[in-house]
Design a protein around this motif. Structure first.
Motif, PDB file in Angstrom:
ATOM      1  N   TYR A 480      -5.775  -1.008  -8.245  1.00 29.71           N
ATOM      2  CA  TYR A 480      -6.435  -1.147  -6.958  1.00 29.71           C
ATOM      3  C   TYR A 480      -5.428  -0.955  -5.835  1.00 29.71           C
ATOM      4  CZ  TYR A 480      -8.722  -3.220  -2.949  1.00 29.71           C
ATOM      5  OH  TYR A 480      -9.244  -3.425  -1.705  1.00 29.71           O
ATOM      6  N   ASP A 481      -5.838  -0.198  -4.835  1.00 26.88           N
ATOM      7  CA  ASP A 481      -5.004  -0.024  -3.648  1.00 26.88           C
ATOM      8  C   ASP A 481      -5.940   0.157  -2.467  1.00 26.88           C
ATOM      9  OD1 ASP A 481      -3.385   1.030  -1.539  1.00 26.88           O
ATOM     10  OD2 ASP A 481      -1.834   1.452  -3.038  1.00 26.88           O
ATOM     11  N   PHE A 482      -5.901  -0.811  -1.599  1.00 21.35           N
ATOM     12  CA  PHE A 482      -6.823  -0.748  -0.454  1.00 21.35           C
ATOM     13  C   PHE A 482      -6.503   0.451   0.421  1.00 21.35           C
ATOM     14  CE2 PHE A 482      -7.660  -1.644   3.996  1.00 21.35           C
ATOM     15  CZ  PHE A 482      -9.003  -1.926   3.959  1.00 21.35           C
ATOM     16  N   LEU A 483      -5.233   0.668   0.630  1.00 21.39           N
ATOM     17  CA  LEU A 483      -4.831   1.715   1.544  1.00 21.39           C
ATOM     18  C   LEU A 483      -5.200   3.095   0.998  1.00 21.39           C
ATOM     19  CD1 LEU A 483      -3.604   1.162   4.208  1.00 21.39           C
ATOM     20  CD2 LEU A 483      -1.344   1.657   3.279  1.00 21.39           C
ATOM     21  N   HIS A 517      -2.172  -9.107  -9.485  1.00 15.96           N
ATOM     22  CA  HIS A 517      -3.118 -10.072  -8.919  1.00 15.96           C
ATOM     23  C   HIS A 517      -4.455  -9.443  -8.610  1.00 15.96           C
ATOM     24  CE1 HIS A 517      -1.293  -8.113  -5.404  1.00 15.96           C
ATOM     25  NE2 HIS A 517      -2.434  -8.363  -4.805  1.00 15.96           N
ATOM     26  N   GLU A 518      -4.503  -8.125  -8.595  1.00 17.61           N
ATOM     27  CA  GLU A 518      -5.770  -7.466  -8.318  1.00 17.61           C
ATOM     28  C   GLU A 518      -6.683  -7.414  -9.538  1.00 17.61           C
ATOM     29  OE1 GLU A 518      -6.439  -7.008  -5.459  1.00 17.61           O
ATOM     30  OE2 GLU A 518      -4.656  -6.493  -4.292  1.00 17.61           O
ATOM     31  N   TYR A 550       1.671 -19.905 -13.082  1.00 19.52           N
ATOM     32  CA  TYR A 550       0.330 -20.421 -12.799  1.00 19.52           C
ATOM     33  C   TYR A 550      -0.017 -21.699 -13.543  1.00 19.52           C
ATOM     34  CZ  TYR A 550      -0.260 -15.794 -10.800  1.00 19.52           C
ATOM     35  OH  TYR A 550      -0.116 -14.671 -10.043  1.00 19.52           O
ATOM     36  N   ASP A 553      -1.132 -23.953 -10.950  1.00 19.87           N
ATOM     37  CA  ASP A 553      -1.763 -23.353  -9.776  1.00 19.87           C
ATOM     38  C   ASP A 553      -3.276 -23.514  -9.844  1.00 19.87           C
ATOM     39  OD1 ASP A 553      -0.759 -21.354  -7.503  1.00 19.87           O
ATOM     40  OD2 ASP A 553      -2.802 -20.846  -8.109  1.00 19.87           O
ATOM     41  N   SER A 555      -5.422 -21.499  -9.019  1.00 20.24           N
ATOM     42  CA  SER A 555      -6.141 -20.274  -9.360  1.00 20.24           C
ATOM     43  C   SER A 555      -6.826 -20.388 -10.709  1.00 20.24           C
ATOM     44  CB  SER A 555      -5.170 -19.089  -9.397  1.00 20.24           C
ATOM     45  OG  SER A 555      -4.396 -19.049  -8.242  1.00 20.24           O
TER      46      SER A 555
ATOM     47  N   ARG B  88       9.842 -20.902  -8.813  1.00 19.34           N
ATOM     48  CA  ARG B  88       9.546 -20.122 -10.011  1.00 19.34           C
ATOM     49  C   ARG B  88       9.270 -20.990 -11.218  1.00 19.34           C
ATOM     50  NH1 ARG B  88      12.562 -14.451  -9.987  1.00 19.34           N
ATOM     51  NH2 ARG B  88      10.732 -14.043 -11.218  1.00 19.34           N
ATOM     52  N   ASP B  93      -0.319 -25.929  -5.849  1.00 21.00           N
ATOM     53  CA  ASP B  93      -0.475 -25.082  -4.664  1.00 21.00           C
ATOM     54  C   ASP B  93       0.334 -25.594  -3.479  1.00 21.00           C
ATOM     55  OD1 ASP B  93      -2.211 -24.022  -6.394  1.00 21.00           O
ATOM     56  OD2 ASP B  93      -4.001 -24.220  -5.156  1.00 21.00           O
ATOM     57  N   VAL B 117       8.031 -11.557  -5.933  1.00 21.49           N
ATOM     58  CA  VAL B 117       7.179 -11.992  -7.050  1.00 21.49           C
ATOM     59  C   VAL B 117       5.913 -12.640  -6.511  1.00 21.49           C
ATOM     60  CG1 VAL B 117       7.024 -13.620  -8.964  1.00 21.49           C
ATOM     61  CG2 VAL B 117       9.084 -12.243  -8.660  1.00 21.49           C
ATOM     62  N   THR B 119       4.458 -12.079  -3.761  1.00 18.19           N
ATOM     63  CA  THR B 119       3.501 -11.174  -3.104  1.00 18.19           C
ATOM     64  C   THR B 119       2.475 -10.644  -4.100  1.00 18.19           C
ATOM     65  OG1 THR B 119       4.937  -9.260  -3.490  1.00 18.19           O
ATOM     66  CG2 THR B 119       5.189 -10.408  -1.395  1.00 18.19           C
ATOM     67  N   HIS B 120       2.712 -10.930  -5.399  1.00 16.45           N
ATOM     68  CA  HIS B 120       1.733 -10.551  -6.431  1.00 16.45           C
ATOM     69  C   HIS B 120       1.028 -11.773  -6.997  1.00 16.45           C
ATOM     70  CE1 HIS B 120       3.098  -6.448  -6.388  1.00 16.45           C
ATOM     71  NE2 HIS B 120       4.352  -6.836  -6.578  1.00 16.45           N
ATOM     72  N   HIS B 121       1.156 -12.865  -6.320  1.00 18.66           N
ATOM     73  CA  HIS B 121       0.514 -14.077  -6.815  1.00 18.66           C
ATOM     74  C   HIS B 121      -0.999 -13.945  -6.717  1.00 18.66           C
ATOM     75  CE1 HIS B 121      -0.353 -18.381  -7.268  1.00 18.66           C
ATOM     76  NE2 HIS B 121       0.876 -18.483  -7.770  1.00 18.66           N
ATOM     77  N   ARG B 122      -1.691 -14.571  -7.634  1.00 18.77           N
ATOM     78  CA  ARG B 122      -3.145 -14.427  -7.654  1.00 18.77           C
ATOM     79  C   ARG B 122      -3.814 -15.180  -6.512  1.00 18.77           C
ATOM     80  NH1 ARG B 122      -4.881 -11.867 -11.949  1.00 18.77           N
ATOM     81  NH2 ARG B 122      -7.022 -12.408 -11.452  1.00 18.77           N
ATOM     82  N   ARG B 123      -3.109 -16.112  -5.920  1.00 17.02           N
ATOM     83  CA  ARG B 123      -3.713 -16.879  -4.827  1.00 17.02           C
ATOM     84  C   ARG B 123      -3.360 -16.206  -3.505  1.00 17.02           C
ATOM     85  NH1 ARG B 123      -1.866 -21.345  -2.521  1.00 17.02           N
ATOM     86  NH2 ARG B 123      -0.217 -21.536  -4.080  1.00 17.02           N
ATOM     87  N   ARG B 127       0.288 -15.339  -1.436  1.00 19.51           N
ATOM     88  CA  ARG B 127       0.728 -13.992  -1.043  1.00 19.51           C
ATOM     89  C   ARG B 127       0.972 -13.933   0.472  1.00 19.51           C
ATOM     90  NH1 ARG B 127      -3.629 -12.312  -4.427  1.00 19.51           N
ATOM     91  NH2 ARG B 127      -4.773 -11.316  -2.727  1.00 19.51           N
ATOM     92  N   GLU B 147       4.813  -3.169   3.743  1.00 26.41           N
ATOM     93  CA  GLU B 147       3.832  -2.081   3.667  1.00 26.41           C
ATOM     94  C   GLU B 147       2.918  -2.255   2.463  1.00 26.41           C
ATOM     95  OE1 GLU B 147       5.699   1.700   3.737  1.00 26.41           O
ATOM     96  OE2 GLU B 147       6.615   1.389   5.691  1.00 26.41           O
ATOM     97  N   LEU B 150      -0.236  -4.073   2.953  1.00 27.46           N
ATOM     98  CA  LEU B 150      -1.395  -3.416   3.562  1.00 27.46           C
ATOM     99  C   LEU B 150      -2.373  -2.914   2.507  1.00 27.46           C
ATOM    100  CD1 LEU B 150       0.476  -1.355   6.303  1.00 27.46           C
ATOM    101  CD2 LEU B 150      -0.866  -3.434   6.621  1.00 27.46           C
ATOM    102  N   SER B 151      -1.913  -2.830   1.268  1.00 21.99           N
ATOM    103  CA  SER B 151      -2.790  -2.369   0.186  1.00 21.99           C
ATOM    104  C   SER B 151      -3.468  -3.529  -0.528  1.00 21.99           C
ATOM    105  CB  SER B 151      -1.974  -1.577  -0.847  1.00 21.99           C
ATOM    106  OG  SER B 151      -1.464  -0.410  -0.247  1.00 21.99           O
ATOM    107  N   ASP B 152      -3.199  -4.721  -0.091  1.00 23.44           N
ATOM    108  CA  ASP B 152      -3.750  -5.886  -0.769  1.00 23.44           C
ATOM    109  C   ASP B 152      -5.266  -5.930  -0.605  1.00 23.44           C
ATOM    110  OD1 ASP B 152      -2.282  -8.694  -1.771  1.00 23.44           O
ATOM    111  OD2 ASP B 152      -4.399  -8.887  -1.222  1.00 23.44           O
ATOM    112  N   SER B 153      -5.911  -6.511  -1.590  1.00 19.35           N
ATOM    113  CA  SER B 153      -7.373  -6.599  -1.554  1.00 19.35           C
ATOM    114  C   SER B 153      -7.845  -7.683  -0.592  1.00 19.35           C
ATOM    115  CB  SER B 153      -7.910  -6.892  -2.956  1.00 19.35           C
ATOM    116  OG  SER B 153      -7.376  -8.106  -3.431  1.00 19.35           O
ATOM    117  N   ARG B 158      -3.606  -8.482   4.247  1.00 21.17           N
ATOM    118  CA  ARG B 158      -3.383  -7.204   4.939  1.00 21.17           C
ATOM    119  C   ARG B 158      -3.065  -7.447   6.410  1.00 21.17           C
ATOM    120  NH1 ARG B 158      -8.184  -5.556   2.028  1.00 21.17           N
ATOM    121  NH2 ARG B 158      -9.400  -5.708   3.951  1.00 21.17           N
TER     122      ARG B 158
END
Lengths: 903, 296
Positions: A480-483, A517-518, A550, A553, A555, B88, B93, B117, B119-123, B127, B147, B150-153, B158
């Motif tokens: 997935y890539d929003f951009l 995470h996506e 996690y 966490d 999540s 880590r 939370d 790392v 920035t890829h967290h599921r929460r 991120r 940058e 900006l592609s994050d869901s 974003r």
């Protein structure tokens, strides 16, 4: 007179009552008419015309025509040329049913005050020729034979309360009725061929009537199938439902298996289509979904009696505006989506002739599905009857599209009314062996507009695919890539087939999606499980990272399934370090409870498994031990032999000897020592009896013998005895079966073993030899020699010259036991044994004593036995000397010395 | 078992005690001419860290959070590895978020790897904080990392990434920001306004009429506040917005005018002229107030 009157009365009563009961045979549709009668069927078939291919249109107009009930207002019925699309005629009739082609007539029905009325329209001019009432029943169909039109109207097929029907024949030119039948039950559309009318009845039977008279001549009944239609063609008469039967002699069997039958060979299409229009329900004269889902085929004229051949070798499945063509083996050949819903079609040898609701006419090529002929009627079609034989089939233009692409096009058809057909296209697509199909399916699944039913179909199709799996691996590369506007791969459908097919090449991609995470939360457990299943030790770091990141966490607070799966992976692939990590995880209070519980369950399961394994091992060991014990028990002797008893005593001979010597000093005339006792099965001995029983002797020997442990044996107990013979100053360990061998003082125990291995008589001879040697001087003078003073022999015997009997020993008679006296006297009368004889062998077996010269008394050797059997005398084969008054008679068996212990 | 909550002043009191203790300990050490001279402050910090570490290893989230606060208060790069290690190790939370914020406050490049790392967290919250923490670090790797945000869901992530790119002055990311803006990341307008040059103004103007006016005004506001942009460009913006007109633009000009110096030259004059030309509309509702963006 009275008697005669009574007879008449009885006759009248009988006629009256019996007449009511007697069956009055109807001309047709009787419930008592015999069905599936081969002679009757043969008679019908004999009068049928020979099969032939249709060569000209049925209507007799000389050109292919579509008889259309138009859509919209005003509603009309008209004829259009299928060749040019030209309108031939129209007539303003609001028909209830689809037009029926009946030779030069077109039959429709219109509503009337009485219900419904059949209108016969001249197919050439469009002018109504005649009308006839249906008897207030809906018209189901009609068929033409020569100058007769047979009509059927019926109701009740849809389950209504009234189930009646009417079949009637009218004159084709005037419409006057020829014959008719009102029938209880549901009738279906008739077929006419030759001189017979075939009327389906109650979805089970076909009533065969004579065209001219309406009389029933035969009846068929399907015993294991449901009848939906009967149709006649120049090729023959056919009937059936989901499959089609040909009317022939085999039809009389009434069963599918034994009839000439064929069913569509292709995968079951949606909608459970029939192979022909259902003849039991009216065909609407307006637009309707009825009849829009159908299988089209046309039987070919064939002389093959076993099979039904299909014209053009094509089956067609039509779903509104989707057309699928199949080969006789069921494989799809082409698929096509037409722009408009197909109102009617006809299978021709050249292809499928279709008339769409928008008035477009297409002849779809049987091989490619491309158009071979097109025309436009210029009218909105409500319902259509196609008489398309002879439609011009031009050359195919263009390249036929690849089947795979055609199916994809059908699958992505945006018309959501056609979802079942699109799903069918997906199923057909997935069955293709082309690897690229896997990519197609993925692309289809990725389309956002895809209905859920289709997505399910695609997922199921992908799961069953075994080729093109590398496409699935490739698909994992996307994320997935929003951009960029890219979506992640449909992991929920990709991962299962990858795992099922053990595609380890997908591992890297799976790990990437596991850490991404996506990746949707609902799919993550599937992904993690796949990583665990396909992975090895290399997946331990990412699994550990996932767990560490996690484990506490929120999540995963609601659903820790993915983390638990990761814990399973770490447990499986992580080795001791992984286990330690998990143990720490469980022990940490911050760990999510569900994760801790799931991880703890792993260890619990392992512990239970280990316990079960240990239990199983213990049980196996116990079983083995029990088996070994049983085997050992079975190998035990039933009773102890004297040898085994002697072997037990052998190590204790020396201490006993001391006791015996002491006793001899007390009782110089003691001739033997004997112990009698009971041995228990487990080896202990009890109830010892000692002879002599003098207290000093008993006190001396008891501690020695009563602690003895004997070998185990199977019997509960046995009586045993051991005898030490004391003669001529010697102590001989005489275990009953042979005591002479133990006469040496230096190696008594060895002597015992030697003696045990020899037969008793040999041992007795050995004892005798030994007895002749014990008095001799030598370097090792036996201990008993000290007790005796024997005069040296005057003439020592030689081996080459046997001694003559000499005088008995000059020992005083009162100093020797009686048996020794007898033995000695007997022995002195015997010749010494020859060198190398049995006696020497026996003596050589003794521990050195036999090798020393024996000065006194002279050795005696028993003579050779006089009989073939071993000598049984007490002296080892030596004839018993004449009885003397001193020795008492033997106490026990006359032929066995009493001192020989009895077991 | 629940640990009793400490009073809010407890950490600071404890910290004071620890600092005092560390200072005393440092002063009490004998100074020997034979041994190399030590930095007494570094030793004190080490001691303070050692004293705090047990809290980080505690099973109680409150204690861990307290430890993070204490480390953060030290404001020394030496605490970064300990915070990273704590982060880590996997925390609840609240602890994770606190640690990320602490790393952001420290703004040390040593935290970039760990923050990447996260920035890829599921929460999304994690991120978001990771991107914000990254934005605080002055490091050449940061713009490209932002940058990726900006592609994050997640929309908030974003937005945070876009605003952060504007905040750190990542002019090299202008194209990406435009793409994000075209994809609907409205916060990118602010970043574009902070970073763009005259060409960017022109490119940005192409979206006028296609994007909500409020969004566009947030970007133009940033352009007009900048001092490095030529006045001619600013005048073009004013002229373009005057063409658009409307009460929202008038109010925008009024707010802008308040920020311009009294003798603001031609720009002020043009803005005043525009305000005069645009008729006042009805009283604006609160919902129509243009967003000012994170930088305003």
């Amino acid at each position: 007179m009275n008697r005669l009157a009574a007879r008449w009365l009885a006759l009248l009563v009988g006629l009256a009552t019996g007449g009511c009961a007697v069956y009055v045979e109807r001309g047709a549709f009787s419930t008592r008419f015999p069905d599936n009668q081969l002679p009757a069927l043969r008679a019908v078939l004999a009068r049928q015309p020979a099969p032939q291919a249709r060569s000209q249109p049925e209507s007799g107009l000389g050109q292919p025509v579509a008889f259309v009930a138009t859509h919209g207002t005003p509603r009309t019925v008209g004829a259009w040329s299928l060749t040019s699309g030209e309108r031939l005629w129209t007539t303003p009739v609001e028909t209830v049913v689809r037009p029926i082609v009946a030779g030069d007539l077109v039959l429709v029905s219109e509503r009337s005050d009485e219900g419904e009325r059949v209108v016969a329209i001249d197919a050439r001019t469009g002018q109504p020729r005649w009308r006839t009432d249906t008897g207030a029943l809906p018209l189901l169909g009609a068929a033409r034979g020569d100058d007769v039109v047979v009509c059927v109207a019926s109701t009740g097929a849809s389950g209504s309360g009234t189930r009646v029907g009417r079949v009637w024949a009218v004159d084709a030119s005037r419409g006057s009725e020829r014959w008719s039948w009102d029938v209880q039950g549901v009738l279906g559309e008739p077929a006419v061929r030759g001189e017979h009318v075939f009327v389906p009845w109650d979805r089970q039977s076909i009533v065969v009537l004579e065209l001219r008279t309406g009389r029933e001549v035969a009846r068929l009944r399907l015993t294991d199938d449901v009848l939906s239609f009967v149709f006649a063609a120049p090729e023959g008469v056919y009937y059936g439902g989901r499959g089609v039967y040909r009317l022939d002699e085999r039809s009389a069997n009434g069963t599918r298996a034994r009839a000439t039958y064929v069913a569509p060979p292709f995968p079951a299409p949606p909608g459970e289509p029939l192979l022909w229009d259902d003849g039991f329900v009216p065909r609407p004269g307006q637009r309707s979904a009825r009849g829009r889902i159908r299988v089209y085929f046309h039987p070919a004229a064939s002389t093959d009696t076993d099979a039904i051949r299909i014209a053009g070798d094509r089956w067609y499945f039509v779903y509104f505006r989707h057309v699928f063509a199949f080969a006789p083996d069921g494989s799809p050949r082409w698929a096509r989506a037409l722009p408009s819903v197909i109102a009617g079609a006809q299978a021709l040898p050249e292809g499928l002739l279709t008339v769409a609701e928008d008035g477009s006419v297409r002849l779809l090529d049987a091989e490619s599905g491309l158009d071979r002929h097109t025309a436009t009627l210029g009218v909105e079609v409500g319902a259509v009857a196609i008489d398309g034989t002879g439609t011009p089939a031009g050359a195919v233009s263009g390249t036929p599209p690849e089947l795979r692409r055609s199916l994809v096009e059908l699958a992505v058809d945006p018309d959501n009314r056609l979802v079942p057909s699109r799903a069918y296209a997906v199923a057909l697509l997935a069955a293709l062996p082309d690897p690229e199909v896997t990519r197609d399916l993925l692309d289809l699944y990725a389309q956002r507009s895809m209905p859920s039913a289709l997505r399910d179909a695609i997922a199921a199709a992908l799961r069953n695919r075994r080729v093109g799996l590398e496409m699935l691996v490739e698909a994992l590369a996307s994320r997935y890539d929003f951009l960029e506007g890219t979506e992640g791969p449909p992991l929920e459908i990709i991962v299962p087939p990858l795992v099922e097919n053990r595609m380890s090449s997908a591992l890297a991609g799976l790990v990437r999606h596991m850490m991404d995470h996506e990746t949707p939360s609902d799919v993550l457990p599937t992904v993690v499980r796949a990583v665990v299943e396909l992975g090895d030790a290399s997946v331990v770091p990412p699994l550990r990272e996932l767990l560490r990141l996690y484990r506490a966490d929120s999540s995963f607070a609601q659903n820790a399934e993915a983390l638990t799966a990761a814990a399973v992976g770490l447990y499986r692939h992580g080795g001791p370090e992984g286990r330690q990590f998990l143990e720490e995880l469980v022990a940490d209070a911050r760990t999510l409870p569900a994760l801790a519980e799931g991880t703890r369950a792993l260890f619990d399961a392992e512990r239970r498994a280990e316990e079960a394994r240990a239990r199983a091992e213990a049980e196996a060991a116990a079983r083995a031990a029990a088996a070994a014990a049983a085997r050992a028990e079975a190998e035990l002797p039933r009773r102890l032999s004297q040898s085994q008893i002697n072997e037990t005593f052998a190590p204790h001979v020396e201490p006993l000897r001391a006791c015996i010597l002491q006793e001899l000093e007390r009782n110089p005339r003691l001739a033997q020592v004997r112990f009698v006792f009971i041995v228990e099965g487990e080896g202990t001995a009890r109830d010892w009896t000692y002879a002599p029983s003098s207290p000093p002797f008993v006190d001396c020997v008891r501690p020695i013998v009563e602690g003895l442990t004997f070998p185990r044996f199977r019997d509960r107990r046995q009586r045993a005895a051991v005898t030490f013979a004391l003669r001529a100053g010697s102590v001989v360990f005489d275990p009953g079966a042979g005591a002479g061998a133990a006469s040496s003082g230096a190696g008594g125990s060895d002597s015992v073993h030697t003696a045990v291995a020899q037969p008793w008589w040999v041992r007795l001879r050995g004892r005798r030899v030994t007895a002749s040697q014990v008095g001799g001087p030598g370097p090792s003078v036996p201990w008993w020699i000290l007790r005796r003073v024997e005069p040296p022999p005057t003439q020592p015997p030689t081996q080459t010259q046997p001694r003559q009997p000499t005088e008995p020993t000059r020992q005083p008679a009162e100093e020797q036991p009686w048996w020794l006296q007898a033995e000695t006297s007997g022995a002195t009368q015997q010749n010494p044994p020859p060198s190398g004889g049995p006696a020497s062998s026996a003596s050589s077996g003794s521990s050195g004593a036999g090798t020393s010269p024996s000065p006194t008394p002279p050795s005696t050797t028993p003579p050779a036995p006089s009989r073939g059997t071993p000598p049984r005398g007490p002296a080892g084969g030596t004839p018993r000397p004449p009885p003397t008054p001193q020795p008492p008679p033997p106490p026990a068996e006359p032929e066995t010395p009493w001192w020989i212990p009895q077991e | 078992m629940t640990r009793p909550c400490l009073p809010s002043s407890a950490p600071s009191v404890l910290l004071g005690l620890l600092v005092a203790l560390a200072t005393l300990t440092a002063n009490a050490q004998p100074r020997s001419g034979r041994r190399p001279a030590r930095d007494p402050r570094a030793a004190a910090v080490r001691a303070e860290i050692e004293a705090i570490l047990p809290k980080l290893r505690s099973a109680s989230p409150d204690e861990v959070r307290e430890g993070i606060d204490l480390l953060s208060a030290l404001d020394r790069p030496e605490v970064v590895p300990h915070l990273v290690e704590t982060l880590r190790a996997g925390q609840p939370d609240a602890v994770t978020d606190r640690a990320l914020e602490a790393l952001g406050a420290l703004a040390h490049p040593g935290a970039i790897e760990a923050l990447t790392v996260f920035t890829h967290h599921r929460r999304p919250g994690a991120r978001l904080r990771a991107y914000r923490a990254l934005a605080a670090i002055s490091d050449p790797r940061v713009p490209s990392l932002l940058e990726r945000g900006l592609s994050d869901s997640d929309r908030s992530v974003r937005a945070a990434a876009a605003v952060a790119l504007g905040d750190i002055g990542a002019r090299g990311s202008l194209d990406v920001l435009f793409r994000a803006f075209e994809r609907g990341v409205v916060e990118a307008a602010i970043a574009i306004g902070k970073l763009g040059d005259a060409r960017a103004v022109e490119r940005f103007g192409e979206h006028l009429g296609r994007r909500p006016l409020g969004v566009m005004l947030s970007g133009y506001g940033e352009f007009l506040r900048r001092t490095d942009l030529p006045e001619a460009v600013k005048l073009q913006i004013v002229a373009r917005l005057t063409e658009v007109s409307g009460p929202m633009v008038r109010r925008f000009f009024e707010e802008l005018l308040a920020t311009l110096p009294e003798r603001g030259g031609r720009l002020r004059t043009e803005v005043e002229t525009a305000i005069r030309r645009i008729p006042p509309g009805p009283a604006p509702s609160s919902a129509s107030t243009p967003p000012t963006g994170g930088a305003s």
